[in-house]
Scaffold this active site. Structure first.
Site, short mmCIF file in Angstrom:
data_model
loop_
_atom_site.label_atom_id
_atom_site.label_comp_id
_atom_site.label_asym_id
_atom_site.label_seq_id
_atom_site.Cartn_x
_atom_site.Cartn_y
_atom_site.Cartn_z
N ASP A 67 -62.08 1.52 -122.88
CA ASP A 67 -60.90 1.91 -122.12
C ASP A 67 -60.17 3.09 -122.77
OD1 ASP A 67 -59.99 0.49 -124.32
OD2 ASP A 67 -59.22 -1.20 -123.17
N ASN A 136 -52.92 -12.40 -123.97
CA ASN A 136 -52.88 -12.96 -122.62
C ASN A 136 -54.28 -13.15 -122.03
OD1 ASN A 136 -53.69 -10.38 -122.00
ND2 ASN A 136 -51.90 -9.84 -120.77
N HIS A 138 -56.72 -10.83 -121.93
CA HIS A 138 -57.36 -9.65 -121.34
C HIS A 138 -58.54 -9.17 -122.18
CE1 HIS A 138 -54.40 -6.71 -123.50
NE2 HIS A 138 -55.59 -6.49 -124.01
N GLU A 143 -56.35 -6.99 -117.10
CA GLU A 143 -55.24 -7.91 -117.30
C GLU A 143 -55.41 -9.17 -116.44
OE1 GLU A 143 -53.30 -7.43 -119.62
OE2 GLU A 143 -52.36 -5.45 -119.71
C1 GLP Z 1 -55.74 -3.49 -126.30
C2 GLP Z 1 -57.13 -3.03 -125.91
C3 GLP Z 1 -58.12 -4.18 -125.92
C4 GLP Z 1 -57.97 -4.95 -127.21
C5 GLP Z 1 -56.61 -5.59 -127.26
C6 GLP Z 1 -56.35 -6.42 -128.50
O1 GLP Z 1 -54.90 -3.77 -125.24
N1 GLP Z 1 -57.17 -2.39 -124.64
O2 GLP Z 1 -59.43 -3.68 -125.74
O3 GLP Z 1 -58.96 -5.94 -127.29
O4 GLP Z 1 -55.63 -4.56 -127.20
O5 GLP Z 1 -55.98 -5.61 -129.56
P1 GLP Z 1 -55.77 -6.06 -131.04
O6 GLP Z 1 -57.12 -6.16 -131.63
O7 GLP Z 1 -54.95 -4.97 -131.66
O8 GLP Z 1 -55.05 -7.36 -131.00
#
Ligand code: GLP
Length: 249
Positions: A67, A136, A138, A143
């Site tokens: 993304d 959440n 995702h 989402e």
């Molecule tokens: C973001 C990314 C996700 C990632 C998530 C968790 O929103 N788009 O791909 O998995 O955050 O991030 P973190 O590893 O910092 O908790």
């Protein structure tokens, strides 16, 4: 779904790095799907050490990132493009033409999504797709409420994700883009041959329990992974603390 509980974050990073190393050793031109966020940072460090030790050659590897924020140029310090170059790509011998990240500031964003989807198809799919998970539930930026049939597309970030990601924008949620481009759930499910989801820390414990042991529901996008035939979850003890089954290794 295989669930591995790592003692701590460092072990999680090593276990996931070994999966990638073995994949590239078995197939020099492996295709990897990569996430951003805090969780994969240690994995990327480990991959860099393998490269420096001569254990991985990335010269034929292709990558697709999950993304990117809409509206940010690739060089913007908070763009995922910038993150990936800083955390991984500039330290290893990837060919730049083999690196794919959606271009968030393309004025034709919808077309960008279609082309991205097609590029993954032409690459023959993704051998190992690494995923993080949002608190959440995702995956990518899919989402809660995302359709399981969604392909790469423009998405709206939820308020909780904007708050969670504000830490990368100097703590100010107002600066977090409201839109992003994300591989869709169908993209991930159909194109990935092996999905490896990483989770660290107690703030992920609810999401991990619901993803692995709850119903498959759009309210917890990661729960769809229960229906994929090759998924490895690597969670550290804090992220795994709410799992109820005793049989996880
Ligand atoms: C973001 C990314 C996700 C990632 C998530 C968790 O929103 N788009 O791909 O998995 O955050 O991030 P973190 O590893 O910092 O908790």
């Amino acid at each position: 779904m295989k669930i591995i509980i790592a003692e701590h974050y460092d072990e999680l990073c090593k276990l996931s790095a070994v999966i990638i190393k073995e994949q590239i050793q078995a197939k020099k031109d492996a295709v990897l799907g990569l996430p951003t966020g805090s969780t994969p940072v240690g994995l990327y460090k480990q991959l860099i050490s393998y490269y420096q030790a001569g254990e991985i050659d990335f010269s034929k590897v292709t990558t697709f990132n999950l993304d990117e924020y809409a509206g940010l140029s690739p060089s913007h310090p908070q763009s995922y493009n910038h993150f990936m170059h800083e955390q991984l790509f500039r330290h290893i011998n990837m060919q730049s033409s083999h690196i794919h990240i959606p271009q968030g500031n393309n004025p034709q964003l919808e077309a960008e999504c279609k082309v991205y989807e097609e590029l993954i198809r032409q690459a023959g799919g993704i051998d190992v797709q690494i995923l993080g998970i949002g608190a959440n539930g995702h995956i990518g930026f899919n989402e809660p409420g995302s359709d399981f049939e969604d392909r790469t597309r423009v998405v709206k970030l939820s308020e909780s994700t904007i708050q969670a990601n504000a830490r990368f924008f100097g703590g100010d949620p107002v600066l977090v883009p409201r839109l992003a481009v994300s591989m869709g759930i169908k993209t991930i499910m159909e194109f990935s041959k092996h999905i490896v989801l990483l989770a660290s820390g107690e703030e992920k414990a609810d999401a991990i329990q619901k993803m692995a042991e709850g119903p498959v529901t759009a309210d917890v996008p990661a729960s769809i992974l229960q229906q994929h035939n090759h998924v490895t979850i690597i969670a550290d003890q804090k992220a795994a603390q709410k799992l109820r089954e005793a049989s996880y290794s």
